[in-house]
Scaffold this motif. Structure first.
Motif, PDB file in Angstrom:
ATOM      1  N   LYS A  10      40.317  57.289  52.068  1.00  0.00           N
ATOM      2  CA  LYS A  10      40.091  55.895  51.696  1.00  0.00           C
ATOM      3  C   LYS A  10      40.408  54.935  52.830  1.00  0.00           C
ATOM      4  O   LYS A  10      39.604  54.057  53.163  1.00  0.00           O
ATOM      5  CB  LYS A  10      40.929  55.556  50.460  1.00  0.00           C
ATOM      6  CG  LYS A  10      40.558  54.218  49.825  1.00  0.00           C
ATOM      7  CD  LYS A  10      41.219  54.064  48.471  1.00  0.00           C
ATOM      8  CE  LYS A  10      40.728  52.800  47.782  1.00  0.00           C
ATOM      9  NZ  LYS A  10      41.326  52.646  46.430  1.00  0.00           N
ATOM     10  N   SER A 144      46.882  50.709  45.218  1.00  0.00           N
ATOM     11  CA  SER A 144      46.223  51.722  44.395  1.00  0.00           C
ATOM     12  C   SER A 144      47.225  52.593  43.647  1.00  0.00           C
ATOM     13  O   SER A 144      46.893  53.175  42.596  1.00  0.00           O
ATOM     14  CB  SER A 144      45.317  52.601  45.269  1.00  0.00           C
ATOM     15  OG  SER A 144      46.059  53.205  46.310  1.00  0.00           O
ATOM     16  N   ILE A 147      47.886  51.961  39.751  1.00  0.00           N
ATOM     17  CA  ILE A 147      47.036  52.430  38.652  1.00  0.00           C
ATOM     18  C   ILE A 147      47.662  53.651  37.981  1.00  0.00           C
ATOM     19  O   ILE A 147      47.706  53.752  36.755  1.00  0.00           O
ATOM     20  CB  ILE A 147      45.617  52.742  39.165  1.00  0.00           C
ATOM     21  CG1 ILE A 147      45.020  51.514  39.872  1.00  0.00           C
ATOM     22  CG2 ILE A 147      44.721  53.181  38.007  1.00  0.00           C
ATOM     23  CD1 ILE A 147      45.039  50.248  39.048  1.00  0.00           C
ATOM     24  N   THR A 171      46.403  46.053  49.467  1.00  0.00           N
ATOM     25  CA  THR A 171      45.198  46.853  49.244  1.00  0.00           C
ATOM     26  C   THR A 171      44.744  47.590  50.500  1.00  0.00           C
ATOM     27  O   THR A 171      44.941  47.140  51.629  1.00  0.00           O
ATOM     28  CB  THR A 171      44.028  45.974  48.758  1.00  0.00           C
ATOM     29  OG1 THR A 171      43.625  45.084  49.808  1.00  0.00           O
ATOM     30  CG2 THR A 171      44.422  45.176  47.515  1.00  0.00           C
ATOM     31  N   THR A 173      41.704  47.835  51.377  1.00  0.00           N
ATOM     32  CA  THR A 173      40.651  47.035  51.991  1.00  0.00           C
ATOM     33  C   THR A 173      41.223  46.071  53.023  1.00  0.00           C
ATOM     34  O   THR A 173      40.716  45.958  54.153  1.00  0.00           O
ATOM     35  CB  THR A 173      39.880  46.256  50.920  1.00  0.00           C
ATOM     36  OG1 THR A 173      39.285  47.180  50.005  1.00  0.00           O
ATOM     37  CG2 THR A 173      38.787  45.401  51.538  1.00  0.00           C
ATOM     38  N   PHE A 278      43.619  42.424  42.144  1.00  0.00           N
ATOM     39  CA  PHE A 278      43.420  43.862  42.307  1.00  0.00           C
ATOM     40  C   PHE A 278      43.422  44.553  40.949  1.00  0.00           C
ATOM     41  O   PHE A 278      42.560  45.405  40.669  1.00  0.00           O
ATOM     42  CB  PHE A 278      44.506  44.449  43.208  1.00  0.00           C
ATOM     43  CG  PHE A 278      44.502  45.949  43.220  1.00  0.00           C
ATOM     44  CD1 PHE A 278      43.577  46.657  43.979  1.00  0.00           C
ATOM     45  CD2 PHE A 278      45.398  46.666  42.435  1.00  0.00           C
ATOM     46  CE1 PHE A 278      43.550  48.043  43.984  1.00  0.00           C
ATOM     47  CE2 PHE A 278      45.389  48.052  42.430  1.00  0.00           C
ATOM     48  CZ  PHE A 278      44.458  48.740  43.196  1.00  0.00           C
ATOM     49  N   LEU A 279      44.371  44.214  40.095  1.00  0.00           N
ATOM     50  CA  LEU A 279      44.450  44.842  38.775  1.00  0.00           C
ATOM     51  C   LEU A 279      43.227  44.514  37.936  1.00  0.00           C
ATOM     52  O   LEU A 279      42.680  45.387  37.255  1.00  0.00           O
ATOM     53  CB  LEU A 279      45.724  44.373  38.056  1.00  0.00           C
ATOM     54  CG  LEU A 279      47.050  44.870  38.635  1.00  0.00           C
ATOM     55  CD1 LEU A 279      48.218  44.190  37.948  1.00  0.00           C
ATOM     56  CD2 LEU A 279      47.168  46.387  38.495  1.00  0.00           C
ATOM     57  N   GLU A 281      40.317  43.950  38.927  1.00  0.00           N
ATOM     58  CA  GLU A 281      39.189  44.677  39.485  1.00  0.00           C
ATOM     59  C   GLU A 281      39.276  46.181  39.218  1.00  0.00           C
ATOM     60  O   GLU A 281      38.258  46.868  39.134  1.00  0.00           O
ATOM     61  CB  GLU A 281      39.140  44.425  40.988  1.00  0.00           C
ATOM     62  CG  GLU A 281      38.014  45.031  41.748  1.00  0.00           C
ATOM     63  CD  GLU A 281      38.098  44.707  43.233  1.00  0.00           C
ATOM     64  OE1 GLU A 281      38.596  45.548  44.006  1.00  0.00           O
ATOM     65  OE2 GLU A 281      37.688  43.606  43.613  1.00  0.00           O
ATOM     66  N   SER A 282      40.496  46.682  39.038  1.00  0.00           N
ATOM     67  CA  SER A 282      40.708  48.141  39.080  1.00  0.00           C
ATOM     68  C   SER A 282      40.984  48.803  37.732  1.00  0.00           C
ATOM     69  O   SER A 282      40.634  49.983  37.543  1.00  0.00           O
ATOM     70  CB  SER A 282      41.866  48.463  40.023  1.00  0.00           C
ATOM     71  OG  SER A 282      41.630  47.939  41.302  1.00  0.00           O
ATOM     72  N   ILE A 283      41.631  48.112  36.801  1.00  0.00           N
ATOM     73  CA  ILE A 283      42.033  48.796  35.569  1.00  0.00           C
ATOM     74  C   ILE A 283      40.862  48.890  34.589  1.00  0.00           C
ATOM     75  O   ILE A 283      39.981  48.025  34.561  1.00  0.00           O
ATOM     76  CB  ILE A 283      43.242  48.121  34.885  1.00  0.00           C
ATOM     77  CG1 ILE A 283      42.919  46.682  34.482  1.00  0.00           C
ATOM     78  CG2 ILE A 283      44.458  48.178  35.781  1.00  0.00           C
ATOM     79  CD1 ILE A 283      44.062  45.995  33.763  1.00  0.00           C
ATOM     80  N   SER A 284      40.848  49.974  33.827  1.00  0.00           N
ATOM     81  CA  SER A 284      39.810  50.191  32.821  1.00  0.00           C
ATOM     82  C   SER A 284      40.338  49.784  31.456  1.00  0.00           C
ATOM     83  O   SER A 284      41.399  50.254  31.024  1.00  0.00           O
ATOM     84  CB  SER A 284      39.415  51.665  32.784  1.00  0.00           C
ATOM     85  OG  SER A 284      38.898  52.074  34.034  1.00  0.00           O
TER      86      SER A 284
END
Length: 285
Positions: A10, A144, A147, A171, A173, A278-279, A281-284
């Motif tokens: 990554k 990351s 998560i 992040t 990125t 970030f959260l 964008e990232s959590i389902s």
């Protein structure tokens, strides 16, 4: 030529993508264990060569013509990982690289209770002993990782974790962009400043953010380290990972990951991504 190791991972891949925005492809090389994973980079003009941290000859071939080498931490801890990094540093020196950059970590210390930190500190010492020009990038804690720590909290309504302290979650990125700037425009001798997001958040703050994002209450439940160990085992976490995860909480309680810096923002020319964004964008859900 700038050589990047671990370009199929990554962070390494992110650095290469950022380099391609500011540097000719034919002046970028990557060293990877499986060249098939980065065939698209070769198609775009990047030099792709096999390199294995356990094989000095392969690294010498992969580093041929290097002006700078970015050593992305191998991820192997303990003596085996330190030997790998020693092999890579020696190969970079033998290949004639003018500078080695290494993805270290904020809070790197021989006495840290978080197992990767003594590993990073030992590698920093190897770089210093090498006699080469080097930069150890003191990266902020990877966002990351959150998560996995959040786990099933959105479903259960409980974020079960031990006592902790604030962490400057950062992040990949943002770090990839900053690393590309350091490789092409500026650098530090020795240790870099902490390359972190602008805020440090504890797990209570994370639970509150997840509650807002999920639009349902998430309660942080503080448990002992031993209870958390049993909880992780019951949820299928391998024994080998337990000390790493528990070490994160022990080190954060010491304040090892709480320090923030403006260095990352200065490098990328904008505010780093906030934890909440970030959260979101990232959590389902």
């Amino acid at each position: 030529m700038i050589i990047v190791t671990g370009a199929s991972g990554k962070l390494g891949r992110g650095v290469v993508e950022q380099l391609l925005k500011r540097h000719p492809a034919e002046q970028i090389g990557v060293s990877v264990r499986d060249v098939n994973k980065v065939q698209d980079l070769q198609d775009r003009g990047v030099r792709v060569r096999h390199g294995d941290f356990d094989d000095a000859d392969s690294l010498l071939y992969a580093f041929e013509g290097a002006s700078k080498v970015l050593l992305v931490s191998s991820g192997t801890l303990g003596e085996a990982g330190i030997r790998q990094h020693q092999t890579a540093i020696c190969a970079a020196k033998k290949a004639g690289a003018g500078r080695v950059l290494y993805t270290s970590h904020m809070g790197a210390s021989p006495t840290s209770p978080f197992p990767p930190m003594p590993h990073h500190a030992a590698t920093e010492a190897l770089l210093q002993e090498s006699g080469m020009l080097y930069t150890a990038l003191r990266n902020g804690f990877y966002a990351s990782s959150l998560i996995g720590l959040i786990g099933e909290a959105i479903k259960t309504g409980e974020l079960i974790v031990p006592e902790d302290g604030p962490v400057a979650w950062t992040t990949h990125t943002d770090l990839a962009q900053a690393t590309a700037v350091i490789l092409t425009e500026r650098s530090w001798d020795g240790l870099s400043p902490n390359l972190t997001a602008s805020e440090a958040i504890d797990m209570g703050g994370v639970a509150a953010m997840v509650s807002d994002i999920a639009e349902r209450p998430i309660r942080r439940k503080v448990v002992s380290d031993e209870t958390y160990r049993e909880y992780l085992l019951a949820h299928g976490f391998p024994e080998a990972r337990l000390e790493i995860i528990l070490g994160l909480f022990r080190a954060s309680r010491n304040g090892d990951f709480a320090q923030t810096s403006t260095a990352l923002a200065d490098l990328i020319g904008r505010p780093p991504m906030k934890v909440r964004d970030f959260l979101k964008e990232s959590i389902s859900l």
